[in-house]
Design a protein around this motif. Sequence first.
Motif, mmCIF file in Angstrom:
data_model
loop_
_atom_site.group_PDB
_atom_site.id
_atom_site.type_symbol
_atom_site.label_atom_id
_atom_site.label_comp_id
_atom_site.label_asym_id
_atom_site.label_seq_id
_atom_site.Cartn_x
_atom_site.Cartn_y
_atom_site.Cartn_z
ATOM 1 N N ALA A 59 23.844 43.782 -58.498
ATOM 2 C CA ALA A 59 23.715 45.130 -57.923
ATOM 3 C C ALA A 59 23.845 45.134 -56.402
ATOM 4 N N GLU A 61 16.645 47.902 -59.302
ATOM 5 C CA GLU A 61 17.790 48.090 -58.406
ATOM 6 C C GLU A 61 17.542 49.145 -57.339
ATOM 7 N N VAL A 109 22.000 51.106 -62.975
ATOM 8 C CA VAL A 109 22.592 51.011 -61.635
ATOM 9 C C VAL A 109 24.072 51.411 -61.663
#
Length: 442
Positions: A243, A321, A271
């Motif tokens: 990420a 994330e 994400v």
Amino acid sequence: MQHHQVTFHVQPGGTLQGEARVPGDKSISHRSIMLGSLAEGVTRVSGFLQAEDCLSTMKAFQAMGVRIEGPADGCVTIHGVGLHGLQAPAQELYLGNSGTSMRLLSGLLAGQPFDSVLTGDPSLSKRPMKRVTDPLRQMGAHIDTTEKGTSPLRIHGGTPLKGIHYDMPVASAQVKSCLLLAGLYAEGRTSVREPAPTRDHTERMLRGFGYAVQREGEVVSLASGGRLTACDVDVPSDISSAAFFMVGAAIAPGADVTLQHVGINPTRTGVIDILRLMGADIEILNAREAGGEPVADIRIRASHLRGIEIPEALVPLAIDEFPVLFVAAACAEGETRLTGAEELRVKESDRIQVMADGLRVLGVDATPTPDGMLLRGGPMAGGEVESHGDHRIAMAFSIAGLRAQGPITIRDCANVNTSFPTFVEIARRLGLSIESDGRPSA
């Protein structure tokens, strides 16, 4: 474990280009050691994350008599002892910074015939453990904690466990996994209802080792009395680590990055969905399956991001994330609003407050709320930010350097080793101008 101070220095600008395979998934690496140890036969793991958290799990099982070779180049060989083959550890099991190890082991050890004590570093010793000790006590476990419900956890073995049905008050993969592992040793059936979907790595891997797990709607359950059979596990790259470079490539002008063999388990891809809603250019290539887990290569190119209201349904699917997603929001046009994420306040740090504080240092309009944040995108200055020993905060602010107008200094970064020991090396190879000073000593 004494750490020297580690500081990251990031020069502004630049872009990211090229291909990388980020390290193995932390959640899956932990579980491969746990289930491999309890299986019958020899389990071979490749792509194992050689980071402190996963090594804490490995050392715990070695202390309980399991022979484990490696890790060497991400390969680990585990000589399983079967569900009833663990031996009493000679001393306390020290789990460092790893909440996953502590919460999952508490369930597994509640059903053993021997006593055990689980301890951790100062950060882990503050994290809430009642969320696992309460339901375990309902199953008949005998566990002592501090008055605040934190570790050390003193587990008194030899108490028979009974399967229960548990309605989780807060969606948590760690609580669910803890109870399923206890259920391997509990009389009858153990079932858990999730208020929202959480990571299902434990269920997938139990099935991979030949253990029957049922799911009906929101309820997952298993009965005791089965056995685990050794198998090979090829750990996908951790989407939580990928990420950082997904966001980096989305915000850096001219960027084009391909991340290989990334786990795209649907309980973890929030994400991707959130970045796509913001207008990111993300392509999923070569989708396939590895050991019961879906994996793919992910290509991300620079794009113009827009602020959004983050759908609450995606929050549990992207919970780790958010530090780097806040950086994406700071580089997006307009306003981004996150709600329904109070869980972020009890992670390795209070990730809402710590990210808001750091972004404000960089001149970003960031307002923390009890369950999220309100961010307005705009120019980012340089500055000095505190990561509070939180690895994901440290890496998120490193990525911010791609759009900052001055150098960023990030303090207290030693814990990046807990999840992503090669972060600086991969970031530099892809084009981020980052230096790390101070070497952590294990």
